[in-house]
Motif scaffolding. Sequence first.
Motif, PDB file in Angstrom:
ATOM      1  N   ILE A 179      14.790  -5.112  -5.980  1.00  0.00           N
ATOM      2  CA  ILE A 179      13.551  -4.854  -5.573  1.00  0.00           C
ATOM      3  C   ILE A 179      13.584  -5.018  -3.923  1.00  0.00           C
ATOM      4  CG2 ILE A 179      11.150  -5.484  -5.274  1.00  0.00           C
ATOM      5  CD1 ILE A 179      11.522  -6.698  -7.952  1.00  0.00           C
ATOM      6  N   LEU A 180      13.256  -3.836  -3.359  1.00  0.00           N
ATOM      7  CA  LEU A 180      13.453  -3.822  -1.771  1.00  0.00           C
ATOM      8  C   LEU A 180      11.787  -3.884  -1.405  1.00  0.00           C
ATOM      9  CD1 LEU A 180      14.616  -3.498   1.101  1.00  0.00           C
ATOM     10  CD2 LEU A 180      14.832  -1.181   0.681  1.00  0.00           C
ATOM     11  N   GLN A 181      11.479  -4.875  -0.763  1.00  0.00           N
ATOM     12  CA  GLN A 181      10.008  -5.023  -0.255  1.00  0.00           C
ATOM     13  C   GLN A 181      10.122  -4.534   1.262  1.00  0.00           C
ATOM     14  OE1 GLN A 181       7.525  -8.006  -1.741  1.00  0.00           O
ATOM     15  NE2 GLN A 181       6.341  -7.906  -0.146  1.00  0.00           N
ATOM     16  N   VAL A 182       9.266  -3.639   1.637  1.00  0.00           N
ATOM     17  CA  VAL A 182       9.098  -3.096   2.987  1.00  0.00           C
ATOM     18  C   VAL A 182       7.671  -3.596   3.591  1.00  0.00           C
ATOM     19  CG1 VAL A 182       9.478  -1.299   4.385  1.00  0.00           C
ATOM     20  CG2 VAL A 182      11.005  -1.523   2.675  1.00  0.00           C
ATOM     21  N   ALA A 183       7.641  -3.784   4.748  1.00  0.00           N
ATOM     22  CA  ALA A 183       6.218  -4.336   5.363  1.00  0.00           C
ATOM     23  C   ALA A 183       6.052  -2.903   6.538  1.00  0.00           C
ATOM     24  CB  ALA A 183       6.208  -5.587   5.950  1.00  0.00           C
ATOM     25  N   ALA A 184       4.801  -2.440   6.150  1.00  0.00           N
ATOM     26  CA  ALA A 184       4.465  -1.507   7.239  1.00  0.00           C
ATOM     27  C   ALA A 184       3.472  -2.417   8.141  1.00  0.00           C
ATOM     28  CB  ALA A 184       3.714  -0.188   6.554  1.00  0.00           C
ATOM     29  N   THR A 185       2.881  -1.489   9.323  1.00  0.00           N
ATOM     30  CA  THR A 185       2.220  -2.238  10.244  1.00  0.00           C
ATOM     31  C   THR A 185       0.562  -2.002  10.052  1.00  0.00           C
ATOM     32  OG1 THR A 185       2.307  -0.125  11.853  1.00  0.00           O
ATOM     33  CG2 THR A 185       3.807  -1.778  12.197  1.00  0.00           C
ATOM     34  N   LEU A 202      11.563   0.127  -4.734  1.00  0.00           N
ATOM     35  CA  LEU A 202      10.897   0.331  -3.523  1.00  0.00           C
ATOM     36  C   LEU A 202       9.597  -0.198  -3.805  1.00  0.00           C
ATOM     37  CD1 LEU A 202      11.225   0.702  -0.543  1.00  0.00           C
ATOM     38  CD2 LEU A 202      10.578   2.948  -0.792  1.00  0.00           C
ATOM     39  N   ARG A 203       9.073  -1.344  -2.546  1.00  0.00           N
ATOM     40  CA  ARG A 203       7.670  -1.552  -2.620  1.00  0.00           C
ATOM     41  C   ARG A 203       7.148  -1.643  -1.182  1.00  0.00           C
ATOM     42  NH1 ARG A 203       7.513  -6.887  -7.073  1.00  0.00           N
ATOM     43  NH2 ARG A 203       7.847  -5.757  -8.776  1.00  0.00           N
ATOM     44  N   ILE A 204       6.280  -1.007  -0.943  1.00  0.00           N
ATOM     45  CA  ILE A 204       5.876  -1.010   0.568  1.00  0.00           C
ATOM     46  C   ILE A 204       4.417  -1.579   0.605  1.00  0.00           C
ATOM     47  CG2 ILE A 204       5.359   0.669   2.572  1.00  0.00           C
ATOM     48  CD1 ILE A 204       7.319   2.520   1.365  1.00  0.00           C
ATOM     49  N   THR A 205       4.439  -2.617   1.622  1.00  0.00           N
ATOM     50  CA  THR A 205       3.148  -3.146   1.549  1.00  0.00           C
ATOM     51  C   THR A 205       2.744  -3.285   2.940  1.00  0.00           C
ATOM     52  OG1 THR A 205       4.188  -5.409   1.729  1.00  0.00           O
ATOM     53  CG2 THR A 205       3.621  -4.685  -0.333  1.00  0.00           C
ATOM     54  N   PHE A 206       1.279  -3.963   3.285  1.00  0.00           N
ATOM     55  CA  PHE A 206       0.717  -3.966   4.562  1.00  0.00           C
ATOM     56  C   PHE A 206       0.808  -5.302   5.103  1.00  0.00           C
ATOM     57  CE2 PHE A 206      -3.282  -5.066   6.735  1.00  0.00           C
ATOM     58  CZ  PHE A 206      -2.666  -5.165   7.954  1.00  0.00           C
ATOM     59  N   GLU A 207       1.726  -5.605   5.912  1.00  0.00           N
ATOM     60  CA  GLU A 207       1.814  -7.057   6.517  1.00  0.00           C
ATOM     61  C   GLU A 207       1.032  -7.177   7.543  1.00  0.00           C
ATOM     62  OE1 GLU A 207       5.468  -8.346   8.765  1.00  0.00           O
ATOM     63  OE2 GLU A 207       5.459  -9.825   6.825  1.00  0.00           O
ATOM     64  N   GLY A 208      -0.137  -7.589   7.275  1.00  0.00           N
ATOM     65  CA  GLY A 208      -1.071  -8.009   8.463  1.00  0.00           C
ATOM     66  C   GLY A 208      -1.384  -9.539   8.967  1.00  0.00           C
ATOM     67  N   PRO A 209      -2.334 -10.068   9.634  1.00  0.00           N
ATOM     68  CA  PRO A 209      -2.523 -11.404   9.818  1.00  0.00           C
ATOM     69  C   PRO A 209      -2.935 -11.584   8.599  1.00  0.00           C
ATOM     70  CG  PRO A 209      -3.507 -10.170  11.577  1.00  0.00           C
ATOM     71  CD  PRO A 209      -3.171  -9.122  10.516  1.00  0.00           C
ATOM     72  N   PRO A 210      -2.703 -12.982   8.117  1.00  0.00           N
ATOM     73  CA  PRO A 210      -2.827 -13.677   7.003  1.00  0.00           C
ATOM     74  C   PRO A 210      -4.311 -13.368   6.537  1.00  0.00           C
ATOM     75  CG  PRO A 210      -1.403 -15.145   8.100  1.00  0.00           C
ATOM     76  CD  PRO A 210      -1.849 -14.017   9.308  1.00  0.00           C
ATOM     77  N   ALA A 211      -5.329 -13.750   7.221  1.00  0.00           N
ATOM     78  CA  ALA A 211      -6.792 -13.657   7.141  1.00  0.00           C
ATOM     79  C   ALA A 211      -7.151 -12.274   6.768  1.00  0.00           C
ATOM     80  CB  ALA A 211      -7.652 -14.336   8.193  1.00  0.00           C
ATOM     81  N   GLU A 212      -6.278 -11.106   7.208  1.00  0.00           N
ATOM     82  CA  GLU A 212      -6.898  -9.928   7.091  1.00  0.00           C
ATOM     83  C   GLU A 212      -5.965  -9.177   6.147  1.00  0.00           C
ATOM     84  OE1 GLU A 212      -7.005  -8.094  10.928  1.00  0.00           O
ATOM     85  OE2 GLU A 212      -8.404  -9.452  11.544  1.00  0.00           O
ATOM     86  N   ARG A 213      -5.149  -9.685   5.825  1.00  0.00           N
ATOM     87  CA  ARG A 213      -3.929  -8.859   4.915  1.00  0.00           C
ATOM     88  C   ARG A 213      -4.606  -8.521   3.492  1.00  0.00           C
ATOM     89  NH1 ARG A 213       1.572 -11.929   4.242  1.00  0.00           N
ATOM     90  NH2 ARG A 213       1.136 -11.590   6.541  1.00  0.00           N
ATOM     91  N   PRO A 214      -4.477  -7.397   3.149  1.00  0.00           N
ATOM     92  CA  PRO A 214      -5.173  -7.185   1.638  1.00  0.00           C
ATOM     93  C   PRO A 214      -4.130  -7.320   0.777  1.00  0.00           C
ATOM     94  CG  PRO A 214      -4.499  -5.037   2.829  1.00  0.00           C
ATOM     95  CD  PRO A 214      -4.552  -6.325   3.757  1.00  0.00           C
ATOM     96  N   SER A 215      -4.752  -7.551  -0.625  1.00  0.00           N
ATOM     97  CA  SER A 215      -3.501  -7.600  -1.632  1.00  0.00           C
ATOM     98  C   SER A 215      -3.007  -6.262  -2.055  1.00  0.00           C
ATOM     99  CB  SER A 215      -4.588  -7.799  -2.942  1.00  0.00           C
ATOM    100  OG  SER A 215      -5.149  -9.252  -2.691  1.00  0.00           O
ATOM    101  N   PRO A 216      -1.728  -6.332  -2.577  1.00  0.00           N
ATOM    102  CA  PRO A 216      -1.089  -5.246  -2.862  1.00  0.00           C
ATOM    103  C   PRO A 216      -1.796  -4.411  -3.982  1.00  0.00           C
ATOM    104  CG  PRO A 216       0.337  -7.101  -2.886  1.00  0.00           C
ATOM    105  CD  PRO A 216      -0.774  -7.615  -2.959  1.00  0.00           C
ATOM    106  N   GLU A 217      -1.583  -2.880  -3.923  1.00  0.00           N
ATOM    107  CA  GLU A 217      -2.419  -2.240  -4.770  1.00  0.00           C
ATOM    108  C   GLU A 217      -2.090  -2.687  -6.185  1.00  0.00           C
ATOM    109  OE1 GLU A 217      -3.278   2.331  -5.847  1.00  0.00           O
ATOM    110  OE2 GLU A 217      -2.748   1.761  -3.901  1.00  0.00           O
TER     111      GLU A 217
END
Length: 455
Positions: A41-47, A77-92
């Motif tokens: 599993i390759l996890q990639v973080a977007a902005t 491949l898993r692409i997620t949003f890596e935002g600030p901890p307080a604002e980061r949404p759960s993965p879909e």
Amino acid sequence: MKLGATDLWNRILEQARRGLPEQAFRTWISSAKAVSWDGGILQVAATSRFHAEWLEDKYGHVVHDIAERVTGEPVELRITFEGPPAERPSPEITVTQVVAPEPSAPSPSSPPPPAGLNERYTFDRFIVGDTNRLAQAASLAVAGRPARRYNPLFLYGATGLGKTHLMQAIANRMLADGTAARICYIPAEQFVNEMVTAIYEQSTGAFRARYRSYDLLLVDDVQFLRRKEHTQEEFFHTFNVLYNAGRQIVLTSDRHPKELDGLEDRLVSRFEWGLVADVGRPDYETRVAILRRKADEDGVLMAPGILDLIARRCTASVRELEGAIIKLLAFSSLTRQELTLDLAHVALAGLADPKEPPLLDPAAIRDEVGKVWGVSGDALASSRRSRTVTIPRQVAMFLIRELLDTPLKQIGRVFGGRDHSTVIHSIRKVEARMGDDDAFRARVDDIRQTLQKSA
């Protein structure tokens, strides 16, 4: 020697740069980063959320293919949003994530965190309009007083209108208020699959005990229970146990209980015991409000004229509205042009004009392909893997992508929640066969022409 996440990502970047336009590479690929590489599993973080959606839909297959070439093994491949901890949404949520807790039930004093819930699905984030007001009010009432007023609560309506949002908002509110110890959210198709597995493994006792122990049971898309007699029998008894124990049940479907042919009368009757509320297509004012919320979340300033244009041309669902925003932002980013009404007219030229007949939608294409092959649209959306279903399913995915440019994840939802890798594989299979099989290509071309004439 096994590659680390950073080394693997650097090799992917090196090859991607050679195969993509420089602007696309810099904007969408190099700005992301690898978070982990473990167990295939390759996890990639977007902005940003938008970046994650665009990267996965447009370039996910590029990254995926390079990763498999570099590693020499299958890659998820898993692409997620890596935002600030307080604002980061759960993965879909995906079907593989929405599984019930382990069979051994933990003690009530230390319940596990609920599986599959999206913490972003709250009442505060749900836009209320005339077409969903009853459903929202009923959901709010259930969250405040579970199993007291509307039990079960049955929400129905077309895809992409907010049924799952409301259902999960109930769970999130009850968790916040501490009014439910154990919660289960599960799509009906997953319930069916787990039932089949329990029968095969002779573990139906543990299956029953698990599903009859919850304080709140949320079952999405119960239309998938149709014509599955054994599963309906099990669900009937589970429903009775929970109901008689004063536990809350919430169900969603794409149609009213009475319209669910293939569902036992006794289940239909129970579905109507509480409250049945429809979630309709949003009216103009609600569509504008949804667009404003989406633009605010993405941090984008949009002129009222742009919102009006989208709201008047996108009338089918909330997902269609959000898709229009994404398309417009992508066009603006790729062309490096300021967001103006003129640009919006150019970028969204393919959207339907309200004065014109409605364009095709994914479900219509799926059903038309199924008709040509002699199978139902429901069969194509099911988990069946026989050749009689697999081939038309792949063709339908191919035509939906070609004719509508529908995002891969959205295509997957039309076919029972399949992931983007499955959709990509299906599209490539059709493309390859069309190149080798003249009769097959002619059949697909005929369907395409039929669909285009009906649009």
